[in-house]
Design an enzyme around this catalytic site. Sequence first.
Site, PDB file in Angstrom:
ATOM      1  N   GLU A 110      18.157  18.510  32.642  1.00  0.00           N
ATOM      2  CA  GLU A 110      18.297  17.089  33.016  1.00  0.00           C
ATOM      3  C   GLU A 110      18.543  16.955  34.517  1.00  0.00           C
ATOM      4  O   GLU A 110      19.552  16.396  34.964  1.00  0.00           O
ATOM      5  CB  GLU A 110      19.414  16.410  32.197  1.00  0.00           C
ATOM      6  CG  GLU A 110      19.044  16.316  30.732  1.00  0.00           C
ATOM      7  CD  GLU A 110      19.908  15.361  29.893  1.00  0.00           C
ATOM      8  OE1 GLU A 110      20.911  14.828  30.405  1.00  0.00           O
ATOM      9  OE2 GLU A 110      19.542  15.160  28.721  1.00  0.00           O
TER      10      GLU A 110
ATOM     11  N   GLU B  29      16.108  18.818  23.434  1.00  0.00           N
ATOM     12  CA  GLU B  29      17.304  18.114  22.935  1.00  0.00           C
ATOM     13  C   GLU B  29      16.818  16.904  22.158  1.00  0.00           C
ATOM     14  O   GLU B  29      16.098  16.059  22.707  1.00  0.00           O
ATOM     15  CB  GLU B  29      18.223  17.665  24.077  1.00  0.00           C
ATOM     16  CG  GLU B  29      18.982  18.819  24.709  1.00  0.00           C
ATOM     17  CD  GLU B  29      20.001  18.382  25.751  1.00  0.00           C
ATOM     18  OE1 GLU B  29      20.558  17.269  25.645  1.00  0.00           O
ATOM     19  OE2 GLU B  29      20.239  19.177  26.686  1.00  0.00           O
TER      20      GLU B  29
HETATM   21  O1  AHR Z   1      23.763  17.329  24.052  1.00  0.00           O
HETATM   22  C1  AHR Z   1      24.708  16.698  24.849  1.00  0.00           C
HETATM   23  C2  AHR Z   1      24.212  16.439  26.252  1.00  0.00           C
HETATM   24  O2  AHR Z   1      23.172  15.521  26.221  1.00  0.00           O
HETATM   25  C3  AHR Z   1      23.631  17.601  27.002  1.00  0.00           C
HETATM   26  O3  AHR Z   1      24.600  18.398  27.590  1.00  0.00           O
HETATM   27  C4  AHR Z   1      22.789  16.940  28.041  1.00  0.00           C
HETATM   28  O4  AHR Z   1      21.705  17.728  28.456  1.00  0.00           O
HETATM   29  C5  AHR Z   1      22.363  15.647  27.379  1.00  0.00           C
HETATM   30  O5  AHR Z   1      22.567  14.556  28.191  1.00  0.00           O
END
Ligand code: AHR
Length: 524
Positions: free
Chosen positions: A206, A329
């Site tokens: 991110e 994610e």
């Molecule tokens: O999964 C929780 C968080 O969500 C992670 O650390 C991040 O990459 C995303 O914003």
Amino acid sequence: MRFIRRRKRLLGALLLSTAALIAGSAAARAAATQVTVNIRADQPGAVINPNVYGQFAEHLGTGIYEGVWVGEKSAIPNTNGYRNDVVDALKNLKVPVVRWPGGCFADEYHWRDGIGPREKRPVKVNTHWGGVPETNEFGTHEFMAFAEMIGAKVYISGNVGSGSVQEMADWMEYMTSDTVSTLANERRKNGRDKPWDVHYFGIGNETWGCGGNMTPEWYANLFRQYATYVKAPRGHRPTIIASGGNGDETLWAEVLTKNVKRDMDAISHHYYTLPTGKWPKKGKSIGFPESEWISTFAQTLRIDGFISRNVEVLEKNDPQGKIAFYVDEWGTWYDPEPGREPGFLWQHNTLRDALVAGLNFNVFHRHAKRVQMTNIAQMVNVLQAMILTEGPKMALTPTYHVFQMYIPFQGATHLPAEITTPEYQLDDATVPAVSVSAARDTSGKLQLALVNLDPNREAVVTTRVTGAAATQAQGRVLTAKAMDARNTVDAPEAIYPVKISAERKGSTLVIRLPPKSVSVLRLQ
Ligand code: AHR
């Protein structure tokens, strides 16, 4: 063992109660939705990479500490510090790959803090997640041994946000070098003679946000620089992943594919399902209204368009298909649970989460050509977890059961499934009543997954196969009476998959799906 015995005792009762659910009341039968599915066995598509069923384990809340690692001296039964119950459950899930150590944590993680004698490792502050002490007890050796225990490949997320090129290069050398270099010898001194294979390596996470708040152009240059020094012995080069966009964005895929000409094997993308679609008030994990049941699925299904539009960018800028698209994610994210540390992202996991998982898989399968890895957030005790622990107790979540039911899709060949389904509507939200996915598994059998989103109506699915014969179908269905049915550590068997089969009618197979259910059947 005790867990397995209790399961068997409860299975009889569950079969009865689910049979009742499947049969449904006369009213539910009268209102059944009629669905048709035609599996195109004559049009095989891409192979569904097993990594689509990947996991993500971050140093966040009790995801690692307590959830996986309790230390050798813990009263919780463990092997070399790893919880036996959690490790056994994960082995049964055939986890193909685990992403570690973050997430946002990755961009503040310095690998040297997590090697050497545990009692000498520095204690840091986990500034992203609750501001709690990070003991660094769980570091590179502990993660690699954990992945080996559960039979998973490793996906290491490197630190770009606050780490240097040299630090990243040294970490790779420490893990993978088979020479007598000082770093390789340090690894040996710390207990690991043989180099590890680092299968996947992410350059930052991110980078548009917690990973450094960069622009895509700036990051593209940094990617080129960092990736140049991610080195491994010949034949052991990891698949290198660039940190991409979020939600509906395509800009990151656009800029990265234009500006990066080598080393980039995949672009990662993130998307979380929020019932309301709004971060300040996301929605509760239990006790939610039906309006948030349907909106959760409407929000989930948006990922189909997000992937399609990013894949269009890749098709345009990478027509040879060298760059994969990873959703590393995904999953549900609810409001913080009252009484728990908000920064730990602990939430209940219910039947609704199970349906979200099934819906996502059905979408990922359709994009199997480019979507070659996804990682649910997260593995234990965090967000849409597989497993919840409290002290020595553990519960497998409905999401865990769906991951297990879908195992036959790992490595299967996707088959298009033509579906006609009514819509399920409430207020101004509309979703298809039933979602479907089909594939030919690695043993040659046809697999069919069906998700009935309607919480009130059974679905009668008349199924045909074009290009193959099928006269029967058996499998498992996950359902319950309540939309927020869940397993807890004190009632770990409240929701569990049971048998389902199809009825043969002429040249078709008729499958009756209970309201609010996920099913996976094998056709033969
Ligand atoms: O999964 C929780 C968080 O969500 C992670 O650390 C991040 O990459 C995303 O914003």
